[in-house]
Design a protein around this motif. Structure first.
Motif, short mmCIF file in Angstrom:
data_model
loop_
_atom_site.label_atom_id
_atom_site.label_comp_id
_atom_site.label_asym_id
_atom_site.label_seq_id
_atom_site.Cartn_x
_atom_site.Cartn_y
_atom_site.Cartn_z
N LEU A 289 11.88 7.47 1.75
CA LEU A 289 11.87 8.56 2.73
C LEU A 289 10.51 9.25 2.75
N ALA A 290 9.95 9.51 1.58
CA ALA A 290 8.64 10.16 1.51
C ALA A 290 7.57 9.29 2.16
N ILE B 19 0.74 6.16 -5.10
CA ILE B 19 1.66 5.59 -6.10
C ILE B 19 3.10 5.70 -5.63
N LEU B 20 3.44 6.84 -5.06
CA LEU B 20 4.80 7.02 -4.53
C LEU B 20 5.11 6.00 -3.45
N MET B 21 4.16 5.75 -2.56
CA MET B 21 4.37 4.78 -1.49
C MET B 21 4.52 3.37 -2.05
N VAL B 22 3.76 3.04 -3.08
CA VAL B 22 3.87 1.72 -3.71
C VAL B 22 5.24 1.55 -4.35
N MET C 80 21.34 11.84 4.53
CA MET C 80 19.89 11.99 4.42
C MET C 80 19.23 11.95 5.81
N LEU C 81 19.70 11.04 6.67
CA LEU C 81 19.15 10.94 8.01
C LEU C 81 19.47 12.18 8.84
N GLN C 82 20.67 12.72 8.69
CA GLN C 82 21.02 13.94 9.41
C GLN C 82 20.15 15.11 8.96
N LEU D 250 18.28 3.67 2.63
CA LEU D 250 17.96 4.95 3.25
C LEU D 250 18.55 5.05 4.65
N PHE D 251 18.40 4.01 5.45
CA PHE D 251 18.90 4.04 6.82
C PHE D 251 20.42 3.95 6.89
N ARG D 252 21.05 3.63 5.77
CA ARG D 252 22.52 3.66 5.72
C ARG D 252 23.04 4.98 5.15
#
Length: 286
Positions: free
Chosen positions: A248-249, A27-30, A59-61, A53-55
């Motif tokens: 992210l998850a 469900i989280l992935m959906v 979070m990426l660091q 997310l990629f911006r």
């Protein structure tokens, strides 16, 4: 008829068990492809949260830092856990061997809060001693502190995994190699290490997962510039559910799944190769 009902009941229980474990993740992935900013309200399909997310550099660091810490934690835990397993399974009994085993496995039953607090007090004391001796400056909170703390509690899990494999190992193989003139170091690298390689991989994956997932211990010893991904996610969720967390998850689940499948394939291949070598050796001796 009774056998058929029993078989169907078994499959039903199995399906319910897997559903209970993996349906929330599915469900989280959906919902990671949900267009709405509300993480629990579906409003249409979109991949914009992956772009967000990629911006998000912070979070990426945090994700990159967690991956690096988890990699080096797992590597060091396997090295130290292998040495501890050798002491527990191959060395003759010495007076404090039982105490040594108890100290190695103590983090298995120690609460994470106690472990994190004790590590923080240790690092603060180390910083004071190092500063008093004029040997430089040791930061009680930082990446190095997180790494040391993670190695400390993951080594117990790795030692248990490797020790169980070494206990089952036939010592006659090592003794035969030493009878042929090989020293203990050569026997370990050419006989013991290839046989326990699947256990090493299992311990490495377990330590990697535990380090990547840790929140409690890392929250005690992390400082400015050393925020790990679980701490970042936990702090974000406390302000409300963010669709970026779902994206992210999803990426982390896929990444971990690939690593686990690759590790499983490698272990299966190594086990088959070991069984084939043993069969060929028995045929030659026969």
């Amino acid at each position: 008829m009774n056998a058929l009902r029993k078989h169907g009941f078994t499959w039903l229980v199995l399906a319910l068990g897997f559903g209970f474990l993996y349906l929330p993740i599915l469900i989280l992935m959906v919902y990671s492809f949900n267009e709405s900013r509300l993480a629990t309200v579906w409003s249409g399909f979109s991949v914009k949260w992956y772009g967000e997310l990629f911006r998000d550099r912070s979070m990426l660091q945090a994700a990159w830092l967690s991956l690096k810490v988890a990699f080096w934690t797992a590597t060091m835990a396997v090295v130290l856990g292998t040495l501890a397993s050798l002491v527990m399974t191959r060395m003759r009994r010495f007076p404090s061997k039982s105490v040594f085993g108890a100290l190695i496995t103590a983090p298995l039953v120690m609460p994470d809060v106690i472990l994190g607090l004790s590590m923080l007090l240790l690092f603060v004391s180390m910083g004071d001693v190092i500063g008093a001796l004029g040997l430089g400056e040791f930061q009680a909170k930082g990446v190095m502190s997180i790494w040391i703390a993670h190695v400390t509690f993951t080594i117990a899990f790795v030692t248990v995994v490797i020790s169980s494999r070494m206990t089952e190992l036939d010592k006659s193989l090592e003794e035969a190699a030493m009878d042929l003139g090989a020293n203990r170091i050569k026997v370990f690298f050419q006989i013991t290490l290839p046989i326990i390689a699947p256990a090493l991989m299992s311990g490495w994956l377990l330590a990697f997962t535990l380090s990547l997932d840790d929140v409690v211990v890392a929250s005690f010893v992390s400082g400015p510039g050393s925020t790990t991904l679980p701490i970042k996610v936990f702090s974000s969720v406390r302000r409300g559910l963010n669709p970026e967390i779902n994206a992210l998850a999803t990426i982390m689940v896929l990444l971990v799944s690939v690593v686990v499948v690759a590790g499983w394939w490698w272990m299966q291949r190594a086990e088959k190769r070991r069984q084939l070598d043993m069969q060929m050796a028995l045929q030659e001796n026969g």
